[in-house]
Design a protein around this motif. Structure first.
Motif, PDB file in Angstrom:
ATOM      1  N   MET A   1      90.741  84.316  45.712  1.00 28.06           N
ATOM      2  CA  MET A   1      91.470  83.356  44.916  1.00 28.06           C
ATOM      3  C   MET A   1      92.064  84.010  43.670  1.00 28.06           C
ATOM      4  O   MET A   1      93.202  83.756  43.325  1.00 28.06           O
ATOM      5  N   LYS A   2      91.269  84.849  43.011  1.00 29.62           N
ATOM      6  CA  LYS A   2      91.724  85.517  41.794  1.00 29.62           C
ATOM      7  C   LYS A   2      92.907  86.442  42.092  1.00 29.62           C
ATOM      8  O   LYS A   2      93.869  86.500  41.323  1.00 29.62           O
ATOM      9  N   LYS A   3      92.840  87.149  43.218  1.00 30.81           N
ATOM     10  CA  LYS A   3      93.944  88.043  43.594  1.00 30.81           C
ATOM     11  C   LYS A   3      95.206  87.250  43.896  1.00 30.81           C
ATOM     12  O   LYS A   3      96.309  87.679  43.577  1.00 30.81           O
ATOM     13  N   ASN A   4      95.051  86.087  44.529  1.00 23.20           N
ATOM     14  CA  ASN A   4      96.226  85.249  44.824  1.00 23.20           C
ATOM     15  C   ASN A   4      96.910  84.800  43.537  1.00 23.20           C
ATOM     16  O   ASN A   4      98.142  84.759  43.466  1.00 23.20           O
ATOM     17  N   ASN A   5      96.123  84.464  42.528  1.00 29.20           N
ATOM     18  CA  ASN A   5      96.700  84.087  41.240  1.00 29.20           C
ATOM     19  C   ASN A   5      97.407  85.256  40.583  1.00 29.20           C
ATOM     20  O   ASN A   5      98.464  85.085  39.960  1.00 29.20           O
ATOM     21  N   GLU A   6      96.856  86.438  40.728  1.00 30.12           N
ATOM     22  CA  GLU A   6      97.495  87.631  40.173  1.00 30.12           C
ATOM     23  C   GLU A   6      98.826  87.903  40.886  1.00 30.12           C
ATOM     24  O   GLU A   6      99.828  88.212  40.243  1.00 30.12           O
ATOM     25  N   ILE A   7      98.832  87.746  42.210  1.00 40.77           N
ATOM     26  CA  ILE A   7     100.070  87.918  42.984  1.00 40.77           C
ATOM     27  C   ILE A   7     101.110  86.905  42.516  1.00 40.77           C
ATOM     28  O   ILE A   7     102.263  87.241  42.256  1.00 40.77           O
ATOM     29  N   LYS A   8     100.681  85.638  42.409  1.00 43.29           N
ATOM     30  CA  LYS A   8     101.591  84.579  41.953  1.00 43.29           C
ATOM     31  C   LYS A   8     102.173  84.917  40.583  1.00 43.29           C
ATOM     32  O   LYS A   8     103.383  84.840  40.376  1.00 43.29           O
ATOM     33  N   ASP A   9     101.313  85.326  39.656  1.00 41.40           N
ATOM     34  CA  ASP A   9     101.765  85.644  38.303  1.00 41.40           C
ATOM     35  C   ASP A   9     102.762  86.797  38.297  1.00 41.40           C
ATOM     36  O   ASP A   9     103.775  86.758  37.592  1.00 41.40           O
ATOM     37  N   LEU A  10     102.488  87.817  39.099  1.00 44.16           N
ATOM     38  CA  LEU A  10     103.396  88.969  39.164  1.00 44.16           C
ATOM     39  C   LEU A  10     104.739  88.605  39.794  1.00 44.16           C
ATOM     40  O   LEU A  10     105.794  89.056  39.332  1.00 44.16           O
ATOM     41  N   ILE A  11     104.709  87.778  40.835  1.00 44.95           N
ATOM     42  CA  ILE A  11     105.955  87.350  41.469  1.00 44.95           C
ATOM     43  C   ILE A  11     106.770  86.502  40.497  1.00 44.95           C
ATOM     44  O   ILE A  11     107.988  86.688  40.363  1.00 44.95           O
ATOM     45  N   LEU A  12     106.116  85.585  39.799  1.00 44.84           N
ATOM     46  CA  LEU A  12     106.824  84.745  38.830  1.00 44.84           C
ATOM     47  C   LEU A  12     107.402  85.577  37.690  1.00 44.84           C
ATOM     48  O   LEU A  12     108.533  85.351  37.257  1.00 44.84           O
ATOM     49  N   LYS A  13     106.643  86.551  37.196  1.00 45.89           N
ATOM     50  CA  LYS A  13     107.121  87.424  36.109  1.00 45.89           C
ATOM     51  C   LYS A  13     108.310  88.241  36.576  1.00 45.89           C
ATOM     52  O   LYS A  13     109.331  88.341  35.881  1.00 45.89           O
ATOM     53  N   THR A  14     108.227  88.807  37.767  1.00 46.60           N
ATOM     54  CA  THR A  14     109.328  89.595  38.309  1.00 46.60           C
ATOM     55  C   THR A  14     110.555  88.721  38.531  1.00 46.60           C
ATOM     56  O   THR A  14     111.681  89.116  38.196  1.00 46.60           O
ATOM     57  N   SER A  15     110.337  87.538  39.054  1.00 49.15           N
ATOM     58  CA  SER A  15     111.434  86.596  39.270  1.00 49.15           C
ATOM     59  C   SER A  15     112.121  86.246  37.949  1.00 49.15           C
ATOM     60  O   SER A  15     113.348  86.231  37.845  1.00 49.15           O
ATOM     61  N   TYR A  16     111.320  85.981  36.935  1.00 49.73           N
ATOM     62  CA  TYR A  16     111.864  85.663  35.613  1.00 49.73           C
ATOM     63  C   TYR A  16     112.667  86.840  35.058  1.00 49.73           C
ATOM     64  O   TYR A  16     113.778  86.670  34.539  1.00 49.73           O
ATOM     65  N   ASP A  17     112.103  88.042  35.161  1.00 50.53           N
ATOM     66  CA  ASP A  17     112.787  89.240  34.654  1.00 50.53           C
ATOM     67  C   ASP A  17     114.130  89.452  35.349  1.00 50.53           C
ATOM     68  O   ASP A  17     115.142  89.747  34.701  1.00 50.53           O
ATOM     69  N   LEU A  18     114.131  89.320  36.675  1.00 53.48           N
ATOM     70  CA  LEU A  18     115.377  89.506  37.425  1.00 53.48           C
ATOM     71  C   LEU A  18     116.391  88.423  37.093  1.00 53.48           C
ATOM     72  O   LEU A  18     117.589  88.700  36.958  1.00 53.48           O
ATOM     73  N   ASP A  19     115.920  87.193  36.962  1.00 50.47           N
ATOM     74  CA  ASP A  19     116.801  86.089  36.596  1.00 50.47           C
ATOM     75  C   ASP A  19     117.461  86.356  35.247  1.00 50.47           C
ATOM     76  O   ASP A  19     118.674  86.181  35.078  1.00 50.47           O
ATOM     77  N   LEU A  20     116.668  86.805  34.281  1.00 53.46           N
ATOM     78  CA  LEU A  20     117.175  87.109  32.951  1.00 53.46           C
ATOM     79  C   LEU A  20     118.175  88.269  32.990  1.00 53.46           C
ATOM     80  O   LEU A  20     119.256  88.192  32.390  1.00 53.46           O
ATOM     81  N   LEU A  21     117.827  89.309  33.709  1.00 52.44           N
ATOM     82  CA  LEU A  21     118.702  90.474  33.846  1.00 52.44           C
ATOM     83  C   LEU A  21     120.053  90.085  34.453  1.00 52.44           C
ATOM     84  O   LEU A  21     121.118  90.434  33.920  1.00 52.44           O
ATOM     85  N   LEU A  22     120.006  89.343  35.554  1.00 45.25           N
ATOM     86  CA  LEU A  22     121.239  88.937  36.231  1.00 45.25           C
ATOM     87  C   LEU A  22     122.046  87.951  35.390  1.00 45.25           C
ATOM     88  O   LEU A  22     123.270  88.063  35.302  1.00 45.25           O
ATOM     89  N   SER A  23     121.371  87.007  34.769  1.00 49.96           N
ATOM     90  CA  SER A  23     122.073  86.013  33.953  1.00 49.96           C
ATOM     91  C   SER A  23     122.819  86.666  32.796  1.00 49.96           C
ATOM     92  O   SER A  23     123.956  86.295  32.491  1.00 49.96           O
ATOM     93  N   ARG A  24     122.175  87.632  32.160  1.00 53.86           N
ATOM     94  CA  ARG A  24     122.836  88.352  31.049  1.00 53.86           C
ATOM     95  C   ARG A  24     124.066  89.111  31.537  1.00 53.86           C
ATOM     96  O   ARG A  24     125.111  89.110  30.885  1.00 53.86           O
ATOM     97  N   LYS A  25     123.932  89.767  32.661  1.00 57.60           N
ATOM     98  CA  LYS A  25     125.059  90.541  33.201  1.00 57.60           C
ATOM     99  C   LYS A  25     126.193  89.611  33.626  1.00 57.60           C
ATOM    100  O   LYS A  25     127.367  89.873  33.357  1.00 57.60           O
ATOM    101  N   LEU A  26     125.844  88.516  34.286  1.00 60.57           N
ATOM    102  CA  LEU A  26     126.864  87.582  34.787  1.00 60.57           C
ATOM    103  C   LEU A  26     127.597  86.861  33.666  1.00 60.57           C
ATOM    104  O   LEU A  26     128.735  86.428  33.841  1.00 60.57           O
ATOM    105  N   LYS A  27     126.949  86.754  32.507  1.00 65.00           N
ATOM    106  CA  LYS A  27     127.590  86.106  31.361  1.00 65.00           C
ATOM    107  C   LYS A  27     128.902  86.805  31.002  1.00 65.00           C
ATOM    108  O   LYS A  27     129.878  86.154  30.628  1.00 65.00           O
ATOM    109  N   SER A  28     128.941  88.122  31.160  1.00 69.19           N
ATOM    110  CA  SER A  28     130.166  88.870  30.850  1.00 69.19           C
ATOM    111  C   SER A  28     131.283  88.573  31.854  1.00 69.19           C
ATOM    112  O   SER A  28     132.444  88.877  31.601  1.00 69.19           O
ATOM    113  N   TYR A  29     130.934  87.974  32.978  1.00 72.50           N
ATOM    114  CA  TYR A  29     131.928  87.559  33.979  1.00 72.50           C
ATOM    115  C   TYR A  29     132.171  86.051  33.916  1.00 72.50           C
ATOM    116  O   TYR A  29     132.826  85.491  34.795  1.00 72.50           O
ATOM    117  N   ASN A  30     131.603  85.404  32.907  1.00 78.44           N
ATOM    118  CA  ASN A  30     131.710  83.952  32.737  1.00 78.44           C
ATOM    119  C   ASN A  30     131.170  83.207  33.955  1.00 78.44           C
ATOM    120  O   ASN A  30     131.762  82.239  34.429  1.00 78.44           O
TER     121      ASN A  30
END
Length: 142
Positions: A1-30
């Motif tokens: 159970m603890k490992k599943n929560n760690e996996i979930k947290d890492l996936i959510l963090k990575t998803s957030y990071d990628l979303d932020l990275l892409l959103s910032r880049k796409l802003k320059s393309y409006n």
């Protein structure tokens, strides 16, 4: 159970990071990320209905209509009423939309490469296989 929560947290963090990275880049393309994803689907798969598009980009039809209207206003896509059923609209990419998608996509690719540059090819292949196995379960539907 603890490992599943760690996996979930890492996936959510990575998803957030990628979303932020892409959103910032796409802003320059409006472009917002959902607008870019809509252009990607049309570029990769060709014309489709608003309802089909909503399913592919995981939005409600109301949210999809909002995104479509923004892209129509930017002259990136065309929305044409079906002759057989005037409640159904087909979406297609305009020349401007194709160019914008191509330019934004190429720009993003470099950032994505940099984001994952600390992984060896073997690790990337394993990660792809694992994520595909998780995705194949199709638990998160509707």
């Amino acid at each position: 159970m603890k490992k599943n929560n760690e996996i979930k947290d890492l996936i959510l963090k990575t998803s957030y990071d990628l979303d932020l990275l892409l959103s910032r880049k796409l802003k320059s393309y409006n472009l917002a990320l959902t607008e870019f994803n809509t252009l990607k689907v049309l570029n990769d798969n060709g014309d489709c209905t608003v309802q089909n598009m909503a399913k592919q980009v995981l939005l409600t039809s109301g949210s999809m209509t909002y995104i479509v209207d923004k892209l129509v206003a930017k002259s990136c896509i065309e929305k044409v009423k079906q002759v057989e059923d005037n409640r159904v609209f087909m979406l297609s990419l305009t020349k401007k939309g194709k160019t914008l998608y191509k330019n934004a996509s190429e720009s993003i690719e470099e950032d994505i490469d940099n984001y994952f540059n600390n992984l060896r090819d073997k690790d990337r292949d394993r990660l792809i296989k694992i994520l595909n196995r998780i995705d194949a379960r199709e638990i998160v539907q509707e």
